[in-house]
Design a protein around this motif. Structure first.
Motif, PDB file in Angstrom:
ATOM      1  N   TYR A   1       0.852  -1.183   0.000  1.00  0.00           N
ATOM      2  CA  TYR A   1       0.000   0.000   0.000  1.00  0.00           C
ATOM      3  C   TYR A   1       0.895   1.243   0.000  1.00  0.00           C
ATOM      4  O   TYR A   1       1.953   1.248   0.611  1.00  0.00           O
ATOM      5  CB  TYR A   1      -0.900   0.022   1.232  1.00  0.00           C
TER       6      TYR A   1
ATOM      7  N   CYS B   1       0.805   5.815   0.059  1.00  0.00           N
ATOM      8  CA  CYS B   1       0.033   7.029   0.306  1.00  0.00           C
ATOM      9  C   CYS B   1      -0.465   7.595  -1.022  1.00  0.00           C
ATOM     10  O   CYS B   1       0.236   7.543  -2.032  1.00  0.00           O
ATOM     11  CB  CYS B   1       0.913   8.048   1.024  1.00  0.00           C
ATOM     12  N   LYS B   2      -1.682   8.131  -1.022  1.00  0.00           N
ATOM     13  CA  LYS B   2      -2.231   8.671  -2.269  1.00  0.00           C
ATOM     14  C   LYS B   2      -1.446   9.880  -2.753  1.00  0.00           C
ATOM     15  O   LYS B   2      -1.583  10.293  -3.904  1.00  0.00           O
ATOM     16  CB  LYS B   2      -3.703   9.026  -2.091  1.00  0.00           C
TER      17      LYS B   2
ATOM     18  N   ASN C   1       1.809   9.802  -2.875  1.00  0.00           N
ATOM     19  CA  ASN C   1       3.100   9.277  -3.285  1.00  0.00           C
ATOM     20  C   ASN C   1       3.518   9.945  -4.592  1.00  0.00           C
ATOM     21  O   ASN C   1       2.738  10.037  -5.534  1.00  0.00           O
ATOM     22  CB  ASN C   1       3.010   7.757  -3.481  1.00  0.00           C
TER      23      ASN C   1
END
Length: 302
Positions: free
Chosen positions: A22, A24-25, A27
């Motif tokens: 996963y 972080c949005k 990123n």
């Protein structure tokens, strides 16, 4: 992603190709927060955790998972392996100073294993002899910091990855029976051993999967083709990095007007530390991209 960006923020083990993870949005926009899928399921607490430090067993205390331990950027010293880390930590609720990293929380000092059933295997952090090798995969121990397990009396050693992460049975789409993990050549087996997946011959003194009904075998290294890729470093001994710190993206101190980047500097910088005035040398630093501010990590976090 760079090599640093591909590190899991929890265990600090690199995220390899085909691993589920996963991110972080944000990123790619200054945040490099990543987690292995396996690390998202770390238990929030470990109750009655009795841990052997190498000198004595600690009392049974409760350890709580701390995604952001004190001094987040510089990290902490693990109470077991005595190495610095800025990954996730398990902190003792009674001994506030005591923290251990994720891997040390789940690797016991002594284990039993089916490959060597008559003796306990002790945890090690590296090997002095180049002749040592893992009895399951037959490969050596190339890094000084690798976690491994061994029986000194028998000179028997295992990578931690081989000891813990290979399932006892797997399924193959061409075989209606489960294949069991074998630790030695099969009794009364006739002929050579060939892997049903890659069709190559292999050494039966290394561990492999075998169906006794159909007399079929599979390399352990071919098993991930059939299994979900959700555990880091299945092979190679769960490598413990010598520098177990990750360059965190952005640090926002109250006393500086601009965001600071946390980076690793190799060599010597031309700049002097804004805080202490000394030359900035190899190591982790904070640096501002908008002005000339630069600082040793310890000058901002101690």
């Amino acid at each position: 992603m760079t090599q640093n960006d591909a590190q899991c923020n929890a265990c600090l083990i690199p995220i390899e190709k085909k691993m589920t993870f996963y991110k972080c949005k944000f990123n790619g926009q200054g945040c490099n927060f990543l987690l292995h899928e396996w690390c998202t399921r770390l238990p929030p607490e470990l109750k009655g955790h009795k841990y052997y430090t190498g000198h004595e067993y600690l009392q049974e205390h409760t350890l709580l998972l701390s995604p952001k331990p004190a001094r987040e950027f510089i990290g902490f010293m693990c109470g077991v392996c005595r190495r610095h880390s800025n990954g996730f930590a398990y902190s003792c609720v009674q001994c506030e100073y005591y923290k251990i990293d994720v891997w040390c929380a789940f690797t016991r000092a002594k284990i039993t294993h089916k490959s060597h059933p008559n003796h306990l295997l002790s945890r090690n952090y590296g090997f002095a002899s180049e002749d040592d090798y893992c009895r399951m995969c037959l490969s050596g121990f190339t890094a000084d910091g690798n976690i491994s397990f061994g029986c000194d009396a028998c000179e028997f050693h295992l990578h931690a990855g081989c000891a813990f992460l290979l399932p006892e049975t797997i399924r193959h789409r061409y075989d209606k029976h489960p294949l069991s993990l074998a630790y030695s050549p099969i009794e009364n087996h006739e002929g050579d051993y060939f892997c049903e997946v890659c069709k190559e011959e292999f050494n039966p003194n290394a561990s492999f999967y075998h169906c006794h009904e159909c007399v079929q075998s599979i390399h352990t290294t071919c098993a991930p083709i059939l299994l979900p890729q959700n555990k880091p470093y299945l092979y190679g001994g769960l490598s413990v990095l010598r520098v177990r710190e990750k360059e965190r993206g952005i640090y926002k101190p109250e006393y500086h007007p601009h965001p600071l980047s946390f980076k690793f500097l190799s060599g010597t910088s031309k700049d002097d530390c804004t805080q202490c005035g000394r030359k900035v040398t190899s190591g982790y630093i904070f640096k501002c991209s908008e002005c000339k501010f630069v600082s040793h990590e310890t000058c901002l976090t101690w």
